[in-house]
Motif scaffolding. Sequence first.
Motif, PDB file in Angstrom:
ATOM      1  N   ASP A 114      55.128 -19.604 130.618  1.00  0.00           N
ATOM      2  CA  ASP A 114      53.946 -19.514 131.478  1.00  0.00           C
ATOM      3  C   ASP A 114      53.369 -20.919 131.575  1.00  0.00           C
ATOM      4  N   ALA A 115      53.599 -21.550 132.724  1.00  0.00           N
ATOM      5  CA  ALA A 115      53.153 -22.928 132.922  1.00  0.00           C
ATOM      6  C   ALA A 115      52.033 -23.014 133.957  1.00  0.00           C
ATOM      7  N   CYS A 116      51.268 -21.933 134.096  1.00  0.00           N
ATOM      8  CA  CYS A 116      50.207 -21.901 135.103  1.00  0.00           C
ATOM      9  C   CYS A 116      49.201 -23.034 134.942  1.00  0.00           C
ATOM     10  N   GLN A 117      48.913 -23.430 133.711  1.00  0.00           N
ATOM     11  CA  GLN A 117      47.941 -24.492 133.477  1.00  0.00           C
ATOM     12  C   GLN A 117      48.583 -25.876 133.392  1.00  0.00           C
ATOM     13  N   SER A 118      49.904 -25.932 133.288  1.00  0.00           N
ATOM     14  CA  SER A 118      50.545 -27.240 133.118  1.00  0.00           C
ATOM     15  C   SER A 118      51.246 -27.753 134.376  1.00  0.00           C
ATOM     16  N   VAL A 119      51.741 -26.852 135.241  1.00  0.00           N
ATOM     17  CA  VAL A 119      52.385 -27.304 136.476  1.00  0.00           C
ATOM     18  C   VAL A 119      51.350 -28.036 137.334  1.00  0.00           C
ATOM     19  N   GLY A 120      51.719 -29.201 137.767  1.00  0.00           N
ATOM     20  CA  GLY A 120      50.815 -30.002 138.585  1.00  0.00           C
ATOM     21  C   GLY A 120      49.908 -30.907 137.774  1.00  0.00           C
ATOM     22  N   MET A 122      51.083 -32.044 134.532  1.00  0.00           N
ATOM     23  CA  MET A 122      51.994 -32.862 133.735  1.00  0.00           C
ATOM     24  C   MET A 122      53.406 -32.677 134.275  1.00  0.00           C
ATOM     25  N   ASP A 123      54.250 -33.645 133.997  1.00  0.00           N
ATOM     26  CA  ASP A 123      55.637 -33.547 134.440  1.00  0.00           C
ATOM     27  C   ASP A 123      56.363 -32.484 133.616  1.00  0.00           C
ATOM     28  N   LEU A 129      63.048 -28.397 129.199  1.00  0.00           N
ATOM     29  CA  LEU A 129      62.331 -27.322 128.505  1.00  0.00           C
ATOM     30  C   LEU A 129      63.271 -26.202 128.067  1.00  0.00           C
ATOM     31  N   ARG A 130      64.420 -26.091 128.744  1.00  0.00           N
ATOM     32  CA  ARG A 130      65.447 -25.094 128.452  1.00  0.00           C
ATOM     33  C   ARG A 130      64.947 -23.664 128.603  1.00  0.00           C
TER      34      ARG A 130
END
Length: 139
Positions: A114-120, A122-123, A129-130
Amino acid sequence: VVAAVRFARDHSTINARIKWKVLRIPSSVACGRKTGLVDLPTFKSMLDGEFPLVEESSTTTYLDPKSIAIVCLTHIPTNSGVVNPAREIGEMISDYNKRHTTQAGKLPLLYLLDACQSVGQMDLDVKELRCHGLCATGR
């Protein structure tokens, strides 16, 4: 929050005999307080079959890592300032899968980030990330 979930991955219909279980991996502790970060040694113990589910006076029941179907990780939980070790978790799952992939090539353990807070913010590189799946919101 990381959850290890057993679900009916090999069944095309819902089977009432299948027991679902969601496990929360404890966060690491520093200065006697939980940090909110995933505790990597505890996660490793789950993959190694050394994580105690039930401890009684005479016997201890351990989590069978073969019963884990998917690991879900929130990369950056909202309002906490925590950045969970998504790459390290991915490496551990990848190593586990290399040792336990079936003859037919079926991966025993999936990883959803769950990358909802990290996409955009941070790279992110899904190969690094695998993860098998990454969810995010459009901004």
